[in-house]
Design a protein around this motif. Structure first.
Motif, PDB file in Angstrom:
ATOM      1  N   ASN A 141      -7.991   4.250   1.636  1.00 17.85           N
ATOM      2  CA  ASN A 141      -6.973   4.970   0.881  1.00 17.85           C
ATOM      3  C   ASN A 141      -6.856   4.435  -0.540  1.00 17.85           C
ATOM      4  OD1 ASN A 141      -4.600   6.834   0.729  1.00 17.85           O
ATOM      5  ND2 ASN A 141      -3.502   4.914   0.459  1.00 17.85           N
ATOM      6  N   GLU A 142      -6.836   3.100  -0.685  1.00 11.99           N
ATOM      7  CA  GLU A 142      -6.704   2.518  -2.024  1.00 11.99           C
ATOM      8  C   GLU A 142      -7.974   2.715  -2.844  1.00 11.99           C
ATOM      9  OE1 GLU A 142      -3.853   1.561  -3.119  1.00 11.99           O
ATOM     10  OE2 GLU A 142      -2.954   1.844  -1.144  1.00 11.99           O
ATOM     11  N   GLN A 144      -5.932  11.287  -4.731  1.00 12.60           N
ATOM     12  CA  GLN A 144      -4.661  10.991  -4.054  1.00 12.60           C
ATOM     13  C   GLN A 144      -4.568  11.898  -2.826  1.00 12.60           C
ATOM     14  OE1 GLN A 144      -2.281   8.719  -5.486  1.00 12.60           O
ATOM     15  NE2 GLN A 144      -1.206   8.838  -3.525  1.00 12.60           N
ATOM     16  N   LEU A 145      -4.811  11.310  -1.655  1.00 11.07           N
ATOM     17  CA  LEU A 145      -4.783  12.112  -0.433  1.00 11.07           C
ATOM     18  C   LEU A 145      -3.364  12.495  -0.019  1.00 11.07           C
ATOM     19  CD1 LEU A 145      -7.431  10.344   1.838  1.00 11.07           C
ATOM     20  CD2 LEU A 145      -7.699  12.439   0.509  1.00 11.07           C
ATOM     21  N   PHE A 146      -2.425  11.609  -0.323  1.00 11.55           N
ATOM     22  CA  PHE A 146      -1.061  11.835   0.128  1.00 11.55           C
ATOM     23  C   PHE A 146      -0.119  11.779  -1.054  1.00 11.55           C
ATOM     24  CE2 PHE A 146      -3.451   9.483   3.356  1.00 11.55           C
ATOM     25  CZ  PHE A 146      -3.398  10.383   4.411  1.00 11.55           C
ATOM     26  N   ALA A 193      -8.525   1.471   7.023  1.00  5.65           N
ATOM     27  CA  ALA A 193      -7.830   2.692   6.598  1.00  5.65           C
ATOM     28  C   ALA A 193      -7.127   2.461   5.264  1.00  5.65           C
ATOM     29  CB  ALA A 193      -6.829   3.117   7.663  1.00  5.65           C
ATOM     30  N   GLY A 194      -6.485   1.289   5.135  1.00  3.96           N
ATOM     31  CA  GLY A 194      -5.813   0.972   3.879  1.00  3.96           C
ATOM     32  C   GLY A 194      -6.782   0.816   2.727  1.00  3.96           C
ATOM     33  N   LEU A 216      -9.907   5.316  -2.705  1.00  9.42           N
ATOM     34  CA  LEU A 216      -9.841   6.692  -3.213  1.00  9.42           C
ATOM     35  C   LEU A 216      -8.854   6.804  -4.366  1.00  9.42           C
ATOM     36  CD1 LEU A 216      -9.956   8.668   0.164  1.00  9.42           C
ATOM     37  CD2 LEU A 216     -11.752   8.540  -1.577  1.00  9.42           C
ATOM     38  N   ARG A 217      -7.728   6.132  -4.243  1.00  5.43           N
ATOM     39  CA  ARG A 217      -6.757   6.123  -5.343  1.00  5.43           C
ATOM     40  C   ARG A 217      -7.358   5.526  -6.607  1.00  5.43           C
ATOM     41  NH1 ARG A 217      -2.034   2.722  -4.296  1.00  5.43           N
ATOM     42  NH2 ARG A 217      -1.208   3.688  -6.187  1.00  5.43           N
ATOM     43  N   GLY A 276       0.801  -1.223   0.000  1.00  7.65           N
ATOM     44  CA  GLY A 276       0.000   0.000   0.000  1.00  7.65           C
ATOM     45  C   GLY A 276       0.826   1.262   0.000  1.00  7.65           C
ATOM     46  N   THR A 277       0.119   2.397  -0.002  1.00  2.88           N
ATOM     47  CA  THR A 277       0.784   3.702  -0.086  1.00  2.88           C
ATOM     48  C   THR A 277       0.457   4.617   1.080  1.00  2.88           C
ATOM     49  OG1 THR A 277      -1.030   4.676  -1.360  1.00  2.88           O
ATOM     50  CG2 THR A 277       0.719   3.580  -2.605  1.00  2.88           C
ATOM     51  N   LEU A 278      -0.198   4.088   2.117  1.00  2.00           N
ATOM     52  CA  LEU A 278      -0.580   4.921   3.243  1.00  2.00           C
ATOM     53  C   LEU A 278       0.678   5.388   3.975  1.00  2.00           C
ATOM     54  CD1 LEU A 278      -3.395   5.745   4.254  1.00  2.00           C
ATOM     55  CD2 LEU A 278      -3.231   3.939   5.956  1.00  2.00           C
TER      56      LEU A 278
END
Length: 258
Positions: A244-245, A253-255, A240-241, A247-248, A16-18
């Motif tokens: 985030n994914e 892209q939140l971050f 949470a992961g 949304l991606r 992941g990218t969190l």
């Protein structure tokens, strides 16, 4: 349930990218992270195929239980061979072998049928274990849809399949290692027992058990409050992961990393 959650959490942590909550050792796009989490969650249930009442044993009428009984017999019983490095190596080899089962078509090119079937089955196990669906037929239907989708529309995604299976299996073993029951150790089928002189030694006698198993029992007994709380924390991490994914996946892209 905790095992399935730990498998999904391990996959998110690695792919992941969190920010600050993932190591990004094997970064994937959102489809790979989400689909791989489902596979990894299901693979985390595989070691318990050595028990006739496990989740996997209930997955297919008659056949599921019969398969579990075969694994239980061949592995020496619950928490024996299927909970060893030998078991992990065999599962990793089997997952890789599934990637070799392909079908070449004129319309869609080469399809990774074996990995697709594996994705469908393991997704089914994970969905049912986490309680996202109530019935096995619905779990199998959703698993089949995900497997077919990836095979037909995103076949390149399945390169991660053997890694997801192996990681999920390893996550299960890590979880059992953290309980008082422990694991048969690195040398199974040889499970050396501690010498009599060492058995009374504090701390050591909790880590090297009289039956030869090894443990780091930070979570206490299986089903303990500590294990339940740990599972709940992993569940929140997974949500949470997933968020985030998700949304991606729709372009948000939140971050910004790097």
């Amino acid at each position: 349930m905790t095992h399935a959650t730990s498998g999904a959490a391990a996959w998110i942590a690695i792919t992941g990218t969190l920010p600050y909550l993932t190591i990004g050792a094997y970064p994937l796009d959102p489809v790979g992270v989400l689909a791989g989490a489902a596979v990894c969650a299901g693979a985390a249930l595989l070691p318990d195929a050595d028990h006739h009442s496990a989740t996997i044993a209930q997955s297919v009428p008659l056949l599921g239980r019969a398969s579990a009984e075969v694994v239980e017999t061949l592995s020496g019983g619950h928490r024996h061979g299927a909970h060893s490095l030998v078991g992990a190596a065999l599962v990793a080899l089997g997952a890789w072998a599934l990637t070799l089962l392909t079908l070449t078509t004129a319309q869609f090119g080469t399809l990774a049928v074996g990995a697709g079937i594996g994705t469908a089955a393991l997704t089914c196990f994970g969905l049912k274990a986490r309680g996202f669906v109530r019935t096995w037929w619905l779990a199998w239907m959703l698993g089949a849809l995900l497997g077919a989708f990836i095979v037909v529309f995103a076949p390149e995604q399945l390169a991660w399949f053997p890694l997801a299976v192996t990681l999920g299996f390893a996550a299960h073993l890590a979880g059992d290692f953290l309980t008082t029951g422990g694991l048969p150790g690195l040398l199974w089928p040889w499970v050396p027992r501690p010498p009599e002189a060492l058995r009374p030694v504090p701390v050591l006698n909790r880590m090297w058990l009289p039956n030869g198993y090894v443990a780091l029992p930070l979570l206490g007994d299986t089903g303990s409050l500590r294990e339940t709380l740990f599972g709940a924390a992993l569940g929140l991490y997974c949500y949470a992961g997933f968020a985030n994914e998700g949304l991606r996946l729709i372009g948000i892209q939140l971050f910004a990393l790097g």
